[in-house]
Design a protein around this motif. Structure first.
Motif, PDB file in Angstrom:
ATOM      1  N   LEU A 173      27.711  45.553  35.323  1.00 23.05           N
ATOM      2  CA  LEU A 173      28.971  46.180  35.799  1.00 23.05           C
ATOM      3  C   LEU A 173      29.840  45.380  36.367  1.00 23.05           C
ATOM      4  O   LEU A 173      29.459  44.721  37.325  1.00 23.05           O
ATOM      5  N   GLN A 174      31.219  45.198  35.699  1.00 23.75           N
ATOM      6  CA  GLN A 174      32.146  44.227  36.189  1.00 23.75           C
ATOM      7  C   GLN A 174      33.317  44.863  36.897  1.00 23.75           C
ATOM      8  O   GLN A 174      33.871  45.879  36.082  1.00 23.75           O
ATOM      9  N   VAL A 175      33.480  44.750  38.215  1.00 20.93           N
ATOM     10  CA  VAL A 175      34.732  45.300  39.003  1.00 20.93           C
ATOM     11  C   VAL A 175      35.771  44.598  38.714  1.00 20.93           C
ATOM     12  O   VAL A 175      36.063  43.502  39.371  1.00 20.93           O
ATOM     13  N   LEU A 176      36.865  44.884  37.980  1.00 18.83           N
ATOM     14  CA  LEU A 176      38.114  44.305  37.668  1.00 18.83           C
ATOM     15  C   LEU A 176      39.092  44.844  38.580  1.00 18.83           C
ATOM     16  O   LEU A 176      39.364  45.982  38.757  1.00 18.83           O
ATOM     17  N   ARG A 177      39.843  43.905  39.057  1.00 18.78           N
ATOM     18  CA  ARG A 177      41.044  43.980  39.904  1.00 18.78           C
ATOM     19  C   ARG A 177      42.268  43.334  39.572  1.00 18.78           C
ATOM     20  O   ARG A 177      42.150  42.403  38.511  1.00 18.78           O
ATOM     21  N   PRO A 178      43.323  43.662  39.829  1.00 20.58           N
ATOM     22  CA  PRO A 178      44.668  43.029  39.436  1.00 20.58           C
ATOM     23  C   PRO A 178      44.554  41.487  39.421  1.00 20.58           C
ATOM     24  O   PRO A 178      44.050  40.788  40.417  1.00 20.58           O
ATOM     25  N   GLY A 179      45.156  40.560  38.812  1.00 18.96           N
ATOM     26  CA  GLY A 179      45.088  39.140  38.628  1.00 18.96           C
ATOM     27  C   GLY A 179      46.656  38.733  37.997  1.00 18.96           C
ATOM     28  O   GLY A 179      47.191  39.743  37.657  1.00 18.96           O
ATOM     29  N   SER A 180      46.879  37.636  38.110  1.00 19.72           N
ATOM     30  CA  SER A 180      48.179  37.104  37.835  1.00 19.72           C
ATOM     31  C   SER A 180      48.186  37.150  36.324  1.00 19.72           C
ATOM     32  O   SER A 180      49.426  37.814  35.802  1.00 19.72           O
ATOM     33  N   ARG A 181      47.288  36.813  35.550  1.00 18.52           N
ATOM     34  CA  ARG A 181      47.439  36.778  34.233  1.00 18.52           C
ATOM     35  C   ARG A 181      46.110  37.373  33.398  1.00 18.52           C
ATOM     36  O   ARG A 181      46.056  38.006  32.365  1.00 18.52           O
ATOM     37  N   ALA A 182      44.859  37.484  34.100  1.00 15.55           N
ATOM     38  CA  ALA A 182      43.627  38.128  33.818  1.00 15.55           C
ATOM     39  C   ALA A 182      43.128  38.803  34.727  1.00 15.55           C
ATOM     40  O   ALA A 182      43.531  38.335  36.101  1.00 15.55           O
ATOM     41  N   PRO A 183      42.503  39.875  34.625  1.00 15.74           N
ATOM     42  CA  PRO A 183      41.990  40.703  35.826  1.00 15.74           C
ATOM     43  C   PRO A 183      41.028  39.641  36.609  1.00 15.74           C
ATOM     44  O   PRO A 183      40.186  38.965  36.065  1.00 15.74           O
ATOM     45  N   GLN A 184      41.145  39.954  38.030  1.00 15.10           N
ATOM     46  CA  GLN A 184      40.135  39.390  38.896  1.00 15.10           C
ATOM     47  C   GLN A 184      38.863  40.307  38.757  1.00 15.10           C
ATOM     48  O   GLN A 184      38.984  41.304  38.512  1.00 15.10           O
ATOM     49  N   VAL A 185      37.627  39.400  38.968  1.00 12.18           N
ATOM     50  CA  VAL A 185      36.320  40.259  39.048  1.00 12.18           C
ATOM     51  C   VAL A 185      35.880  40.179  40.438  1.00 12.18           C
ATOM     52  O   VAL A 185      35.544  39.145  41.072  1.00 12.18           O
ATOM     53  N   ALA A 186      35.794  41.423  41.335  1.00 12.27           N
ATOM     54  CA  ALA A 186      35.826  41.571  42.422  1.00 12.27           C
ATOM     55  C   ALA A 186      34.191  41.656  42.763  1.00 12.27           C
ATOM     56  O   ALA A 186      33.626  40.904  43.694  1.00 12.27           O
ATOM     57  N   GLU A 187      33.308  41.864  41.557  1.00 11.53           N
ATOM     58  CA  GLU A 187      31.772  41.940  41.675  1.00 11.53           C
ATOM     59  C   GLU A 187      31.216  42.303  40.407  1.00 11.53           C
ATOM     60  O   GLU A 187      31.841  42.713  39.529  1.00 11.53           O
ATOM     61  N   VAL A 188      30.186  41.546  40.179  1.00 11.38           N
ATOM     62  CA  VAL A 188      29.371  41.843  39.039  1.00 11.38           C
ATOM     63  C   VAL A 188      28.039  42.496  39.376  1.00 11.38           C
ATOM     64  O   VAL A 188      27.282  41.712  40.198  1.00 11.38           O
ATOM     65  N   VAL A 189      27.663  43.407  38.941  1.00 11.02           N
ATOM     66  CA  VAL A 189      26.516  44.294  39.439  1.00 11.02           C
ATOM     67  C   VAL A 189      25.486  44.484  38.252  1.00 11.02           C
ATOM     68  O   VAL A 189      25.851  44.917  37.001  1.00 11.02           O
ATOM     69  N   ASP A 190      24.093  44.317  38.451  1.00 10.03           N
ATOM     70  CA  ASP A 190      23.238  44.600  37.398  1.00 10.03           C
ATOM     71  C   ASP A 190      23.062  46.175  37.303  1.00 10.03           C
ATOM     72  O   ASP A 190      22.689  46.898  38.246  1.00 10.03           O
ATOM     73  N   ALA A 191      22.771  46.476  36.128  1.00  9.12           N
ATOM     74  CA  ALA A 191      22.582  47.931  35.886  1.00  9.12           C
ATOM     75  C   ALA A 191      21.493  47.923  34.672  1.00  9.12           C
ATOM     76  O   ALA A 191      21.408  47.093  33.965  1.00  9.12           O
ATOM     77  N   VAL A 192      21.041  49.090  34.694  1.00  8.97           N
ATOM     78  CA  VAL A 192      19.972  49.488  33.597  1.00  8.97           C
ATOM     79  C   VAL A 192      20.592  50.936  33.057  1.00  8.97           C
ATOM     80  O   VAL A 192      20.565  51.873  33.737  1.00  8.97           O
TER      81      VAL A 192
END
Length: 403
Positions: free
Chosen positions: A329-348
């Motif tokens: 699970l990638q938590v996407l946030r605003p960036g200048s040209r690409a989304p920033q990734v605030a967190e990456v969480v393992d999921a099943v």
């Protein structure tokens, strides 16, 4: 005129002259079934996907939709009389025909074909079980393509030759729209120039179109992420997946885009309400269930938060085939040209995942959860090392932080 153009116009003429409406036989496994259908191959076989009931929320049911399809009435190859039945047999619960509108109906809808699309949708529509919609795809070769649904008429490049004129038409029609395959056309909707008057009516941004993930479409040519550009501009679109079918395999095979809608009822009004609420997710995996909340607010909603720790809960399932499958699970946030990734969480898959992420409105107003399979690569990668370079499974619709 080429032989292909002659053949295409001949087929269009035959279709325009043909009469009769589609009589759709009852097909099991629509919204009344407990589980969602999975498109197995190019046949009306069915397999079991996830339950339609969320582990997180109450009052809605999951239905699977394909909101972007073409026929011989524009530049597709298939008889429109077969489209709705094909999509229903593929396990879809909501389906739309959205043939192109162009200039002078060249490779685009005529008035008679628009009426016929409405007749076919009405004949296929079964309130409570299968929702069939008529829409159109406004198609500008440079500005881009926009799908429009829930209107009594259509507009083309003769009547709406610019983004501003199209937005005025949509606003006046009372319909809803969505940005299609963002980044494919050069001007990219005037780089998503924002029109505050259309914020509520522009409900969708395609993230999966056919088999493609549009997170980084155009990146290799120097463009920014379409997701980043659209949401940073101020648009409050949900995120969709579509097949954009131009052949005869409407709804098939596995791997084409779909949209999961959380509806109070599987009717045209119920689908419209869910789309206006952005209560949906994009995927290219049939039978998938994704629901998510942030501090109790469902995806597509507003978070009355300026700064603080936000508790996310994600329900992700695809039935027995994916039980125990590791995902990210990638938590996407605003960036200048690409989304920033605030967190990456393992999921099943088949479980509920809970985690907390600090968010600050000063860093941007939106947040999206991207579901990824780390064992496969995104065929359209972005910046080196970006988590979005892993294969995309699904996108939640955004949440918007508000003061």
């Amino acid at each position: 005129m080429t032989s292909h153009e002659h053949d295409h116009l001949s087929r269009r003429s035959l279709l325009a002259a043909s009469g009769g409406l589609l009589v759709l036989a009852a097909t099991p496994g629509t919204a009344h079934a407990a589980t969602t259908g999975v498109a197995v191959d190019n046949s009306p076989q069915r397999a079991t996907g996830a339950s339609r009931t969320s582990r997180l929320t109450q009052g809605t049911t999951l239905v699977h939709a394909d909101l972007h399809n073409h026929t011989l009435m524009s530049d597709g190859d298939g008889d429109p009389a077969n489209a709705f039945a094909s999509m229903r047999s593929a396990g879809l619960d909501v389906a739309a025909l959205t043939d192109h509108t162009t200039l002078f109906a060249i490779e685009g809808l005529s008035s008679s074909e628009w009426r016929r699309a409405g007749q076919l949708a009405d004949a296929a529509n079964v309130p409570g079980a299968y929702t069939a919609l008529r829409g159109f795809e406004w198609s500008h070769p440079l500005l881009g393509h926009v799908n429009v649904w829930y209107t009594g008429s259509f507009t083309d490049l003769g009547g709406s030759s610019s983004m501003g004129r199209l937005y005025d038409w949509i606003e006046g029609s009372g319909g809803i729209g969505g940005f299609n395959h963002p980044g494919r056309e050069l001007l990219r909707f005037n780089d998503f120039a924002y029109d505050a008057g259309l914020r509520d009516q522009m409900v969708g941004l395609e993230m999966f179109n056919r088999g493609d993930d549009y997170l980084f479409d155009g990146w290799s040519s120097g463009q920014s992420s379409p997701l980043n550009a659209c949401l940073n501009a101020g648009w409050r679109t949900g995120l969709t997946g579509v097949t954009d079918e131009h052949g005869t395999d409407w709804g098939f095979p596995e791997g084409k885009g779909r949209t999961g809608l959380w509806v109070a009822e599987n009717t045209r009004n119920g689908v419209l309400e869910a789309m206006r609420a952005r209560r949906f997710f994009a995927t290219r995996v049939s039978g998938l269930r994704l629901d998510a909340t942030a501090d109790g607010v469902r995806m597509g909603g507003s978070l009355p938060t300026v700064k603080g720790d936000i508790r996310f809960v994600v329900d992700l399932d695809r039935g027995p085939e994916w039980d125990g499958k590791p995902l990210k699970l990638q938590v996407l946030r605003p960036g200048s040209r690409a989304p920033q990734v605030a967190e990456v969480v393992d999921a099943v898959a088949g479980t509920t995942t809970e985690f907390t992420v600090p968010l600050d409105l000063a860093d941007g107003a939106w947040v999206v959860i991207r579901v990824a399979d780390p064992t496969q690569a995104n065929a359209s990668p972005g910046p080196a090392g970006h988590p979005g370079n892993e294969w995309g499974v699904a996108y939640s619709s955004p949440w918007w932080l508000t003061a």
